[in-house]
Design a protein around this motif. Structure first.
Motif, mmCIF file in Angstrom:
data_model
loop_
_atom_site.group_PDB
_atom_site.id
_atom_site.type_symbol
_atom_site.label_atom_id
_atom_site.label_comp_id
_atom_site.label_asym_id
_atom_site.label_seq_id
_atom_site.Cartn_x
_atom_site.Cartn_y
_atom_site.Cartn_z
ATOM 1 N N SER A 133 0.790 -1.238 0.000
ATOM 2 C CA SER A 133 0.000 0.000 0.000
ATOM 3 C C SER A 133 0.821 1.286 0.000
ATOM 4 O O SER A 133 0.289 2.352 -0.267
ATOM 5 C CB SER A 133 -0.918 0.006 1.223
ATOM 6 N N ILE A 134 2.114 1.187 0.300
ATOM 7 C CA ILE A 134 2.904 2.424 0.415
ATOM 8 C C ILE A 134 3.897 2.526 -0.746
ATOM 9 O O ILE A 134 4.539 1.547 -1.109
ATOM 10 C CB ILE A 134 3.680 2.473 1.750
ATOM 11 N N ASP A 135 4.008 3.716 -1.296
ATOM 12 C CA ASP A 135 4.947 3.951 -2.376
ATOM 13 C C ASP A 135 6.381 3.744 -1.893
ATOM 14 O O ASP A 135 6.698 3.993 -0.734
ATOM 15 C CB ASP A 135 4.777 5.385 -2.870
ATOM 16 N N LYS A 136 7.232 3.315 -2.820
ATOM 17 C CA LYS A 136 8.607 3.020 -2.421
ATOM 18 C C LYS A 136 9.325 4.229 -1.849
ATOM 19 O O LYS A 136 10.154 4.099 -0.961
ATOM 20 C CB LYS A 136 9.390 2.458 -3.608
ATOM 21 N N SER A 193 10.989 6.329 5.275
ATOM 22 C CA SER A 193 10.820 5.776 6.623
ATOM 23 C C SER A 193 12.105 5.076 7.058
ATOM 24 O O SER A 193 12.600 5.294 8.165
ATOM 25 C CB SER A 193 9.665 4.782 6.653
ATOM 26 N N LEU A 194 12.642 4.249 6.168
ATOM 27 C CA LEU A 194 13.837 3.485 6.514
ATOM 28 C C LEU A 194 15.017 4.412 6.783
ATOM 29 O O LEU A 194 15.799 4.183 7.708
ATOM 30 C CB LEU A 194 14.172 2.508 5.384
ATOM 31 N N THR A 195 15.129 5.448 5.965
ATOM 32 C CA THR A 195 16.226 6.396 6.154
ATOM 33 C C THR A 195 16.118 7.064 7.527
ATOM 34 O O THR A 195 17.102 7.194 8.256
ATOM 35 C CB THR A 195 16.200 7.454 5.042
ATOM 36 N N LEU A 196 14.898 7.442 7.847
ATOM 37 C CA LEU A 196 14.662 8.059 9.156
ATOM 38 C C LEU A 196 14.980 7.071 10.284
ATOM 39 O O LEU A 196 15.661 7.415 11.250
ATOM 40 C CB LEU A 196 13.200 8.503 9.251
#
Lengths: 140, 140
Positions: free
Chosen positions: A46-49, A55-58
């Motif tokens: 459901s979430i765009d890459k 998110s992962l970077t954060l």
DNA sequence: GTTCTTGCAAAATATTTGCAAGACG
DNA sequence: CGTCTTGCAAATATTTTGCAAGAAC
């Protein structure tokens, strides 16, 4: 992991618990293995890459996840450490060259290493490569 | 490494010693560290990346080099093993998160690992991450 | 002359960013 | 309102392939 547990975890790391971030973190927790962007995209859907990426970077900046690399690219893994300023990942991984999976070997702690003078270690990526049990069987 | 030594090495691995391949292998040997495509391109200058890529792919198929990955991507390293059908890389590496270099720690042999039943190990990539001595100094 | 190798260009992937709309405080 | 977050599209960067010309056998 429940949303509540995750929200607490985010708080401890100074991350605002938005809906997307909870989904990404939950997917990582559910995977039980370090995961690539592509795997996370698949599992989440459901979430765009770009959202997953941000998110992962954060998460990484806030030491909620750390990264390791194998032939599939960068993988993200939740930090299990209780010290929230450190990325230590104290177990080994096994990367299957057949199916491409990377598995945590939770029971194999990384060995002590006598680093030469002057090196300052921050984390350790110990990856064994070979054929995993599933692929082993599949060949017969 | 002399051209003659390399030619012999190629012969042992069943690789035809073309001019380009010798240049690529020599660059790898001169680096004394696992190198990325980008580094090889820089150091060589004269060969197109597709040529370097194809040489490395061939080397890998013939177990003259093996690969490991860090945050810079895939790195290629000459196999030191005398068994020409195996990729074993029995020393550790240190990856500096500041300057991006990956250094062989020749003196640190990889430890014995008690892999669980069913796993078949082919090679080991043990990479410690942190700050290298040079970067450590630079910060003062 | 047939097969192998090479360089160039371009295709295929993967990663990262800009920006405007929406959510949240 | 003002700041933070998100999705989409697009820019970058990286890896890989097609193809025709040249070299090697």
């Amino acid at each position: 992991m429940t949303d509540q547990e995750l929200t607490l975890l985010f708080e401890q790391h100074g991350i605002r618990p938005t809906a997307n971030r909870i989904i990404v973190a939950k997917a990582l927790a559910a995977g039980h293995c370090p995961m690539t962007m592509a795997e996370l995209e698949d599992h989440i859907g459901s979430i765009d890459k770009s959202g997953i990426f941000r998110s992962l970077t954060l998460f990484r900046e806030h030491h909620l996840v750390h990264t390791l690399e194998d032939s599939e690219g960068v993988r993200y893994e939740l930090c299990h450490s209780h010290d929230h300023s450190v990325d230590n990942d104290m177990h080994m991984h096994f990367h299957c060259e057949q199916c491409g999976a990377t598995i945590c070997l939770e029971d194999l702690p990384i060995p002590e290493v006598a680093l030469p003078e002057g090196y300052q270690m921050q984390s350790a990526n110990f990856i064994l490569k070979g054929i995993c049990p599933q692929c082993q069987k599949r060949q017969h």
